[in-house]
Scaffold this active site. Structure first.
Site, short mmCIF file in Angstrom:
data_model
loop_
_atom_site.label_atom_id
_atom_site.label_comp_id
_atom_site.label_asym_id
_atom_site.label_seq_id
_atom_site.Cartn_x
_atom_site.Cartn_y
_atom_site.Cartn_z
N ALA A 27 53.05 51.47 37.90
CA ALA A 27 53.48 52.93 37.78
C ALA A 27 52.50 53.50 36.84
O ALA A 27 52.23 54.72 36.59
CB ALA A 27 54.84 52.77 37.11
N LYS A 83 43.21 32.92 31.58
CA LYS A 83 42.18 33.68 31.16
C LYS A 83 40.99 33.06 30.51
O LYS A 83 40.03 33.88 30.65
CB LYS A 83 42.68 34.82 29.76
CG LYS A 83 43.96 35.72 30.36
CD LYS A 83 44.65 36.28 29.31
CE LYS A 83 45.91 37.13 29.93
NZ LYS A 83 46.83 37.55 28.46
#
Length: 450
Positions: free
Chosen positions: A30, A220
């Site tokens: 969004a 990561k």
């Protein structure tokens, strides 16, 4: 590499837009829609063409996401985006190393569609395989948002420092853990209390395991190490420890010794292989990374020519992560693409990280021991027998609750060692735990001196 975008004019007056399909309309999805619409002029100018959302896929059509999706095609099956004729680039924001996220990215690449993803688990676990698919199809696979949110870590390591030999990479890679450790240090509260607060504030998930057990940071780190050293690091070989075992007492002792405790991901290039590990570390307070607090991340890179760099910023959230996704889309719109791991996949295989027995560090040890003569001598004798040299020792008074009982009160004992092989430290700790005067399991935290 192909960009996947349509050429020519959209309406005879300008370049055709880059049409994107977004899979996953959570916080980041969004946020990306909002960013592309709010900054449409900026994005178009920097991309050389408009970047517009034409299709989306998400589970709940009724949820209010604060965005207008009128005129946007909705797919119930996210994998359909890989074959949507009105989509030039697939943006995968679902998450997870398996399931629909992997299927969508795989199908999109096989169909010759460029892919942008924020999915660190997918890249860490399947990055070598997906890189080969992208290269075979001649399309880019971009993932700036997969590491450290809005910090341009991927571009810095893979592109900005492409000419240097990088020997070290890592840093504070999980904002949730950094927030918890900061709050514990500042308030003296226990891990469970601060975790509950982090969940209430939205900094930690209802199931926080991926964050607090170090898995998110390890994903990561595996990506950063693969980029820094030019070949993917097998995620399964990364040594991972979380922060559940850190006691508020450790933070107090660390401060007394001139350190702060941080969950760090660290990868080093060594002559005998690659070292890749995630675990809590004592970091000297004078080091810049020790001052990175709260939900902030910090990425460290060290090269033979460039020296040491540190990038700091918000590692997650709607705005930072959406900005990183949009940066990849702008690169694709411009036709700027580089190989996934910074080089051709010909002959590219995963490298296994060295085992923890190969680590060579200084160590902080905290023991709860009976307060009686001879205990320190017994402990130091074990360390001596295993070739571990002591640098300093710190002992406080009796514990308020007299853990050892009325006749045998206990005290915390902290020892700091010189650099030693972790295999020797592991053997010494096992023996120390067996000493009659030692109560409970010893706590060990590695010291990252620089």
């Amino acid at each position: 590499m192909a960009t996947g975008g349509a050429g020519g004019q959209a309406d005879g007056t300008g370049p055709a837009p880059l049409r994107i399909g977004i899979a996953g309309l959570g916080t980041v999805g969004a946020g990306l829609v909002k960013l592309l619409r709010s900054n449409a002029a900026i994005v178009s100018a920097r991309a050389g063409r408009p970047v517009v959302v034409t299709s989306v896929a998400a589970r709940d059509r009724t949820r209010d996401r604060g965005i207008d999706l009128d005129g946007v095609t909705w797919h119930d099956d996210a994998a359909a985006l890989a074959h949507d004729p009105d989509v030039d680039v697939v943006v995968e924001l679902i998450g997870g190393a398996e399931g629909i996220a992997r299927r969508l990215v795989t199908e999109a690449l096989r169909a010759g569609r460029p892919v942008v993803t924020a999915n660190k688990a997918l890249i860490a676990v399947h990055g070598a395989e997906l890189a080969a698919l992208a290269e075979q199809a001649g399309v880019p696979l971009m993932f700036e948002a997969a590491v450290a949110g809005g910090i341009p870590a991927i571009k810095t390591v893979r592109e900005g420092l492409a000419a240097d030999r990088l020997n070290r990479v890592g840093g504070i890679l999980n904002g949730t853990c950094n927030y918890i450790m900061t709050a514990m240090r500042e308030s003296g509260r226990a891990f469970a209390d601060v975790l509950a607060e982090a969940q209430a504030l939205g900094y930690a998930e209802a199931d926080p395991s991926t964050d607090v057990d170090g898995i998110d940071a390890a994903h990561k780190l595996a990506i950063l190490a693969g980029l820094a050293f030019g070949r993917p690091v097998a995620f399964s070989s990364v040594h991972v420890e979380g922060i559940r075992g850190i006691d508020a007492l450790d933070l107090t002792f660390a401060q007394a010794l001139g350190y702060r405790i941080k969950l760090l991901g660290l990868a080093r290039r060594r002559e005998d292989g690659v070292e890749a590990r995630v675990h809590p570390c004592l970091v000297p307070e004078k080091m810049p990374i020790a001052q990175v607090d709260g939900v902030f991340n910090a990425v460290l890179v060290e090269g033979a020519f460039v020296g040491r760099l540190m990038l700091e910023g918000r590692g997650a959230g709607e705005g930072p992560t959406a900005t990183a996704v949009a940066a990849d889309l702008i690169d694709i719109a411009r036709g700027n693409a580089v190989p996934v791991w910074g080089r051709s996949t010909d002959g590219l295989t995963q490298v296994e990280a060295l085992p923890r027995t190969a680590f060579h560090e200084e160590y902080y040890l905290r023991l709860q021991v009976q307060d009686r003569p001879g205990v320190i001598a017994d402990v130091t004798a074990v360390l001596r027998d295993h070739g571990v040299s002591l640098r300093s020792m710190l002992q406080h008074g009796r514990a308020a609750d007299d853990i050892g009982g009325a006749d045998e009160p206990s005290v915390p004992l902290v020892l700091v060692t010189h650099r030693t092989q972790e295999s020797a430290m592991m053997a010494a700790l096992a023996r120390i735990a067996e000493l009659p005067a030692v109560i409970g399991e010893p706590a060990m935290i590695r010291i990252e001196a620089g």
